[in-house]
Design a protein around this motif. Structure first.
Motif, PDB file in Angstrom:
ATOM      1  N   GLY A  40       0.896  -1.193   0.051  1.00 42.33           N
ATOM      2  CA  GLY A  40      -0.030   0.007   0.150  1.00 42.33           C
ATOM      3  C   GLY A  40       0.806   1.284  -0.065  1.00 42.33           C
ATOM      4  O   GLY A  40       2.041   1.174   0.306  1.00 42.33           O
ATOM      5  N   TRP A  41       0.244   2.235  -0.567  1.00 47.40           N
ATOM      6  CA  TRP A  41       0.924   3.784  -0.373  1.00 47.40           C
ATOM      7  C   TRP A  41      -0.079   4.860  -0.073  1.00 47.40           C
ATOM      8  O   TRP A  41      -1.349   4.449  -0.338  1.00 47.40           O
ATOM      9  CB  TRP A  41       1.788   3.912  -2.004  1.00 47.40           C
ATOM     10  CG  TRP A  41       0.957   4.210  -3.189  1.00 47.40           C
ATOM     11  CD1 TRP A  41      -0.043   3.345  -3.803  1.00 47.40           C
ATOM     12  CD2 TRP A  41       0.469   5.465  -3.609  1.00 47.40           C
ATOM     13  NE1 TRP A  41      -0.510   3.915  -4.857  1.00 47.40           N
ATOM     14  CE2 TRP A  41      -0.257   5.253  -4.636  1.00 47.40           C
ATOM     15  CE3 TRP A  41       0.901   6.579  -3.177  1.00 47.40           C
ATOM     16  CZ2 TRP A  41      -0.728   6.167  -5.407  1.00 47.40           C
ATOM     17  CZ3 TRP A  41       0.545   7.635  -3.914  1.00 47.40           C
ATOM     18  CH2 TRP A  41      -0.391   7.704  -4.979  1.00 47.40           C
ATOM     19  N   ALA A  42       0.562   5.961   0.216  1.00 48.29           N
ATOM     20  CA  ALA A  42      -0.736   6.960   0.632  1.00 48.29           C
ATOM     21  C   ALA A  42       0.244   8.352   0.359  1.00 48.29           C
ATOM     22  O   ALA A  42       1.415   8.385   0.508  1.00 48.29           O
ATOM     23  CB  ALA A  42      -0.910   6.848   2.285  1.00 48.29           C
ATOM     24  N   LYS A  43      -0.564   9.195  -0.158  1.00 47.18           N
ATOM     25  CA  LYS A  43      -0.337  10.565   0.227  1.00 47.18           C
ATOM     26  C   LYS A  43      -1.225  11.215   1.386  1.00 47.18           C
ATOM     27  O   LYS A  43      -2.304  11.297   1.256  1.00 47.18           O
ATOM     28  CB  LYS A  43      -0.807  11.470  -1.176  1.00 47.18           C
ATOM     29  CG  LYS A  43      -0.312  12.919  -1.082  1.00 47.18           C
ATOM     30  CD  LYS A  43      -0.668  13.588  -2.385  1.00 47.18           C
ATOM     31  CE  LYS A  43      -0.256  15.016  -2.332  1.00 47.18           C
ATOM     32  NZ  LYS A  43      -0.602  15.725  -3.600  1.00 47.18           N
ATOM     33  N   TRP A  74      -4.672   6.758   2.628  1.00 49.84           N
ATOM     34  CA  TRP A  74      -3.806   5.347   1.800  1.00 49.84           C
ATOM     35  C   TRP A  74      -4.926   4.918   0.679  1.00 49.84           C
ATOM     36  O   TRP A  74      -5.946   4.845   0.686  1.00 49.84           O
ATOM     37  CB  TRP A  74      -3.870   4.161   2.729  1.00 49.84           C
ATOM     38  CG  TRP A  74      -3.083   4.576   3.967  1.00 49.84           C
ATOM     39  CD1 TRP A  74      -3.322   5.049   5.187  1.00 49.84           C
ATOM     40  CD2 TRP A  74      -1.757   4.287   4.126  1.00 49.84           C
ATOM     41  NE1 TRP A  74      -2.394   4.855   5.886  1.00 49.84           N
ATOM     42  CE2 TRP A  74      -1.248   4.523   5.505  1.00 49.84           C
ATOM     43  CE3 TRP A  74      -0.832   3.560   3.050  1.00 49.84           C
ATOM     44  CZ2 TRP A  74       0.046   4.321   5.646  1.00 49.84           C
ATOM     45  CZ3 TRP A  74       0.620   3.355   3.569  1.00 49.84           C
ATOM     46  CH2 TRP A  74       1.050   3.886   4.856  1.00 49.84           C
ATOM     47  N   ARG A  75      -3.985   4.675  -0.428  1.00 43.20           N
ATOM     48  CA  ARG A  75      -4.703   4.183  -1.646  1.00 43.20           C
ATOM     49  C   ARG A  75      -5.123   2.711  -1.298  1.00 43.20           C
ATOM     50  O   ARG A  75      -6.128   2.127  -1.800  1.00 43.20           O
ATOM     51  CB  ARG A  75      -3.784   4.321  -2.925  1.00 43.20           C
ATOM     52  CG  ARG A  75      -3.870   5.708  -3.609  1.00 43.20           C
ATOM     53  CD  ARG A  75      -3.973   6.831  -2.714  1.00 43.20           C
ATOM     54  NE  ARG A  75      -3.972   8.252  -3.701  1.00 43.20           N
ATOM     55  CZ  ARG A  75      -3.705   9.401  -3.175  1.00 43.20           C
ATOM     56  NH1 ARG A  75      -3.551   9.468  -1.868  1.00 43.20           N
ATOM     57  NH2 ARG A  75      -3.605  10.566  -4.025  1.00 43.20           N
ATOM     58  N   ALA A  88       6.044   6.224  -5.995  1.00 47.07           N
ATOM     59  CA  ALA A  88       5.435   5.344  -5.491  1.00 47.07           C
ATOM     60  C   ALA A  88       4.714   4.211  -6.104  1.00 47.07           C
ATOM     61  O   ALA A  88       4.789   2.769  -5.872  1.00 47.07           O
ATOM     62  CB  ALA A  88       4.425   5.961  -4.261  1.00 47.07           C
ATOM     63  N   ASN A  89       4.048   4.671  -7.225  1.00 47.96           N
ATOM     64  CA  ASN A  89       3.593   3.574  -8.130  1.00 47.96           C
ATOM     65  C   ASN A  89       4.672   2.540  -8.769  1.00 47.96           C
ATOM     66  O   ASN A  89       4.414   1.624  -8.965  1.00 47.96           O
ATOM     67  CB  ASN A  89       3.110   4.243  -9.451  1.00 47.96           C
ATOM     68  CG  ASN A  89       1.742   5.111  -8.856  1.00 47.96           C
ATOM     69  OD1 ASN A  89       0.813   4.671  -8.141  1.00 47.96           O
ATOM     70  ND2 ASN A  89       1.307   6.269  -9.622  1.00 47.96           N
ATOM     71  N   GLU A  90       5.984   3.077  -8.943  1.00 51.79           N
ATOM     72  CA  GLU A  90       7.063   2.173  -9.344  1.00 51.79           C
ATOM     73  C   GLU A  90       7.317   1.367  -8.495  1.00 51.79           C
ATOM     74  O   GLU A  90       7.654   0.079  -8.853  1.00 51.79           O
ATOM     75  CB  GLU A  90       8.341   3.314  -9.909  1.00 51.79           C
ATOM     76  CG  GLU A  90       9.373   2.525 -10.800  1.00 51.79           C
ATOM     77  CD  GLU A  90      10.458   3.455 -10.876  1.00 51.79           C
ATOM     78  OE1 GLU A  90      10.807   4.224  -9.966  1.00 51.79           O
ATOM     79  OE2 GLU A  90      11.104   3.324 -11.785  1.00 51.79           O
TER      80      GLU A  90
END
Length: 706
Positions: free
Chosen positions: A382-385, A411-412, A430-432
C-alpha cells in the motif's frame, strides 16, 4: 505529343522488365522498387487527370500482387515504441538507405526530414516499414529497458544519519505480559484514562499506541499489547518496535504462559526488560515467589543479585507509580535514545483498519524523520499521500517527530500491520515501487507453484495412474451410463467462513488460529474471504455463493444488510472477544460432523427352553425366554449371546405372551420369541440382548492452544 506518349510507353516497358528481373533476385528489393514505381504512376495519373494506360495498369497490378505477397512473410521481427531509423534498420537487418526509401511511402504525407537518429514516434509508420520489407512484427520491450527491469526498483531505508544530525527522542515503551495481569489498567493509571472499561471482555484486542506526558515534563510513547494467546504476532510487533519492555506480572498469579512468551520476544528483539510486579494490594501475595519464578526463566531482578529493575506497583490503587516512572526515565537516559528528525520518514505500521467514516487509516510509529501532511509513503503493498494526521485521542496534528504514534489517512491501498513505512519523492516513484513489489510477489508465487507441481509425489502418482490407464486399455476406460451419473458431488462436510475484523492485527490473529485446525478429514475448514472493515454487500454475495458463515469481529453489520442476510439465510456471527468467536467456530464444526449410531440397551432376557411351534404346515423354533432387565420391544433389534460369542443378530418375526401377540414384554415376564431366521435355533442358557440404534453427535477435538 506522340513523342511523349512513345517515350512514356517505352519507359513503362522498361519498368516492367526491371520489376520481373528484381522479383527473381530479391523479394525485398522488388517490394521497395515496385511500391515506389506504383506510387509514382498513381501520383502522375492523378496529377494529369488521365485514365491509366494498359501498361500502367499491368505494372500496378504486379506491384499489388508483390506487396500482398510481402505481407505474408514468415520472418518475424520485434518492434517497440519510439524506434529510431537506425533501430528499424537493425531489426530488419537492412541498411539505412533501405529504411529511407520505404519511408517515402510509409510516411508520404509528412515533411519530416529523416536521419539515422530520427525517432519515429508514430508506431503505425514502423509497422508499414516492416510490412513493405516483407516481414511480420511483434511488440517487444526496448532492449535497454529489459536490463532496467531486472534492477531493484524497491524503496529502501536511507543510510544511517551522521552523528551531528541526531537529536534526543522520547522512549518507546511496550507493556507486555499475561492476560488479565493489569497491563491496560497500569497505562490507565499513568495517563488518567479508563481504556480498560472500553475493552470487551476485559482484555486488549489490539495494539494501543499513545503518548503520555509525565509529571517531569518528559514524553513517553506507550504500546499496550494484548496478552491473549491468540495475539502473539501483535506482541512480537510491539517488542520489535520499542526501546524498553515493561513486563507486567501479577503478584497473585506469578509467571504464566504469555509472560514467558513476552520474555522470549524481548530477548529476540534485544530490548531491555523492566519488571512491574502488579496487584501487590491483594492479600496473601508472595513477591519473592514471583521473583524466583522470573529468575528460572532468565529474568534475574536486582533483589536477587541481577541487573533487571523490578518495581512493585498497584495499578488499581495507583501505588508506587512514581517509582516506575523514575525507573523508565533512568533506563531511557542510560540508552541515550536519538534519531534524525530530518530527511526521509521511516516507521512501522502498528495497526491498519478501514473506518466507514474516514476510510482507510493506519497507525504508524515514526522512527526517523518528521511526518507531515503531503508526504508520500509506501508500506508493504500500500501507499499513501498523507492528507491528515491524528493523535491517539483523535486530535489532528500538523507533524509527527520520531517516536510519535499517529493515525495516517490518505492510503490508496491499506498496508498490513508490521509493514515498514518509507517516504518516497513522488507519486510516480510510489507507483513504481508498488509495481516492482507486485511483480516480485507474482514471481515468488510462481516459484512456489512450480515447486508444488514438481514434487516427486505428484510425479509418482501420475506415473502410477498412467500405468493403470495403459493396462486397462482405451476401450475399458470408456464409462457406462449417462454423463450426469459420472459427475460426483463433493459431499464431504465443510465449514466455509468469511472473517471481517476491525483492524488488520485482529484479522491476522483470527487467521492464525484457523490455520491450527487439523481435523480436515472429518470436517473441512475453508477460508473463503477476509478483510478489514464492516460487513459489506460484497461479503453477503460471497457468503451466499459459497454457503459460508460470516464472522464479524469488533465490527458492525448495517441493519439493511442484516435484514437481507436473514432473508437469504446467511448466518452472520458478531463477536467482540476472540475466544468466544473461536468457541462459535468449534460449535459450527461440531454441528457438521456426521452423526454416528450408538447402541442403546433396552432390555435383556435369558433363554429357558426352545419349542417347536406349527405354523401352517411347517414347524418353526420358538425361544422361551424370561425378561431379566429392562423390557423387550417387538420392533427393536436383537442379539443372542452364547457365552462370549454372538450367534445371532437381527430382528424378531413374532413376540407372544402366552398365546397373544404383544409388542412389549416387561421385566420378570415370560414370552416366546421367534427370530426372523427360521434356521436359527437357540439353546437354554443363551442371553438375548434387546437394543436400538440412536444417533450420537461428536464434538471436535480441535484445540487452538488456549
Amino acid at each position: 505529343m506522340y513523342r511523349s506518349i512513345f517515350f512514356k510507353r517505352l519507359h513503362l516497358r522498361q519498368i516492367k522488365n526491371e520489376c520481373l528481373v528484381q522479383l527473381l533476385e530479391s523479394k525485398n528489393r522488388i517490394v521497395n522498387d515496385i511500391h515506389y514505381k506504383v506510387r509514382c504512376i498513381s501520383i502522375s495519373a492523378v496529377y494529369n487527370k488521365k485514365r491509366k494506360s494498359p501498361e500502367e495498369k499491368a505494372v500496378e497490378n504486379l506491384g499489388r500482387r508483390v506487396i500482398r505477397y510481402s505481407k505474408g512473410g514468415t520472418e518475424v521481427v520485434g518492434i517497440w515504441r519510439n524506434m529510431t531509423v537506425l533501430d528499424v534498420a537493425n531489426v530488419l537487418k537492412k541498411d539505412v538507405e533501405h529504411v529511407f526509401k520505404t519511408l517515402e511511402f510509409a510516411d508520404k504525407n509528412s515533411d519530416t526530414v529523416y536521419t539515422r537518429d530520427t525517432v519515429i514516434h508514430n508506431p503505425q509508420i514502423v509497422r508499414e516499414i516492416v510490412k513493405i520489407s516483407g516481414c511480420r512484427f511483434k511488440l517487444v520491450p526496448r532492449p535497454d529497458e529489459v536490463v532496467e527491469e531486472k534492477e531493484n526498483k524497491d524503496a529502501v531505508p536511507a543510510p544511517p544519519a551522521p552523528p551531528e544530525a541526531l537529536r534526543p527522542r522520547p522512549p518507546v515503551v511496550c507493556v507486555m505480559g499475561h492476560v488479565d495481569h493489569g497491563k491496560t489498567t497500569l497505562l490507565d493509571a499513568l495517563r488518567n484514562t479508563s481504556v480498560v472499561d472500553q475493552e470487551f471482555g476485559g482484555i486488549t484486542q489490539h495494539i494501543g499506541a499513545f503518548e503520555v506526558r509525565l509529571r517531569s515534563g518528559e514524553t513517553v510513547t506507550f504500546l499496550d499489547t494484548p496478552g491473549h494467546a491468540a495475539f502473539s504476532a501483535m506482541r512480537a510487533r510491539g517488542a520489535g518496535a520499542t526501546d524498553v519492555v515493561v513486563l507486567v506480572v501479577a503478584a497473585d498469579d506469578g509467571v504464566m504462559e504469555q509472560t514467558i512468551e513476552s520474555v522470549r520476544m524481548a530477548r529476540e528483539a534485544d530490548v531491555p526488560i523492566l519488571v512491574a510486579i502488579n496487584k501487590i494490594d491483594k492479600p496473601g501475595v508472595d513477591i519473592q515467589r514471583t521473583l524466583r519464578s522470573l529468575a528460572q526463566h532468565g529474568v534475574v531482578c536486582e533483589a536477587l543479585g541481577g541487573d533487571v529493575q523490578a518495581v512493585q506497583v498497584s495499578a488499581l490503587k495507583k501505588l508506587h507509580l512514581d517509582t516506575l516512572v523514575e525507573a523508565l526515565t533512568l533506563q531511557a537516559q542510560l540508552m541515550e535514545l536519538k534519531a534524525d528528525p530530518g530527511g526521509y520518514v521511516e516507521g512501522v505500521v502498528l495497526e491498519a483498519q478501514l473506518d466507514p467514516r474516514v476510510g482507510k487509516q493506519a497507525t504508524v510509529l515514526v522512527q526517523r524523520g518528521t511526518l507531515r501532511k503531503g508526504c508520500i509513503l509506501v508500506a508493504g503493498n500500500g501507499w499513501a499521500k498523507v492528507r491528515m494526521l491524528q493523535s491517539a485521542d483523535g486530535r489532528p496534528v500538523l507533524e509527527a517527530p520520531p517516536s510519535s504514534p499517529v493515525s495516517v489517512l490518505g492510503w490508496r491501498e491499506l498496508p498490513a500491520a508490521g509493514d515498514t513505512v518509507l517516504e518516497v519523492d513522488s507519486e510516480k516513484r510510489a507507483n513504481e515501487v508498488m509495481k516492482w513489489r507486485h511483480s516480485q510477489s507474482m514471481k515468488e508465487k510462481q516459484e512456489e507453484d512450480s515447486e508444488a507441481i514438481s514434487e516427486a509425489t505428484h510425479r509418482a502418482q501420475y506415473r502410477e495412474a498412467l500405468a493403470h490407464k495403459r493396462a486397462l486399455g482405451r476401450m475399458r476406460l470408456r464409462p457406462d451410463g449417462p454423463r450426469q451419473k459420472l459427475i460426483k458431488e463433493d459431499t464431504h462436510p465443510t465449514l466455509r467462513v468469511i472473517v471481517k475484523g476491525d483492524v488488520d492485527g485482529s484479522v491476522e490473529a483470527i487467521l492464525d488460529i484457523l490455520e491450527t485446525y487439523d481435523e480436515h478429514d472429518r470436517v473441512r475448514l475453508d477460508l473463503v474471504h477476509y478483510g478489514v472493515g464492516h460487513v459489506t454487500p460484497n461479503d453477503l454475495e460471497i457468503a451466499q455463493a459459497f454457503n459460508a458463515v460470516v464472522y464479524a469481529f469488533n465490527v458492525e453489520c448495517p441493519p439493511t444488510l442484516s435484514v437481507e442476510a436473514k432473508k437469504n439465510n446467511i448466518p452472520i456471527k458478531l463477536h467482540n472477544v476472540i475466544y468466544r468467536l473461536v468457541d462459535d467456530v468449534k460449535e459450527e464444526i461440531s454441528a457438521r460432523i456426521p452423526k454416528r449410531q450408538e447402541e442403546e440397551l433396552i432390555g435383556e432376557a435369558n433363554v429357558l427352553q426352545q419349542f417347536q411351534v406349527t405354523e401352517g404346515r411347517k414347524k418353526v423354533p420358538v425361544a422361551g425366554c424370561r425378561c431379566v432387565r429392562g423390557s423387550l420391544s417387538r420392533a427393536a433389534l436383537y442379539r443372542v449371546l452364547r457365552g462370549a460369542d454372538v450367534v445371532f443378530q437381527g430382528k424378531l418375526a413374532s413376540m407372544k405372551h402366552l398365546k397373544e401377540e404383544v409388542n412389549t414384554i416387561k421385566r420378570d415376564m415370560e414370552c416366546g420369541l421367534r427370530f426372523d431366521d427360521p434356521a436359527f435355533e437357540v439353546q437354554p442358557g443363551d442371553t438375548v440382548i434387546c437394543y436400538k440404534l440412536v444417533d450420537a453427535s461428536d464434538q471436535t477435538g480441535w484445540d487452538p492452544g488456549f
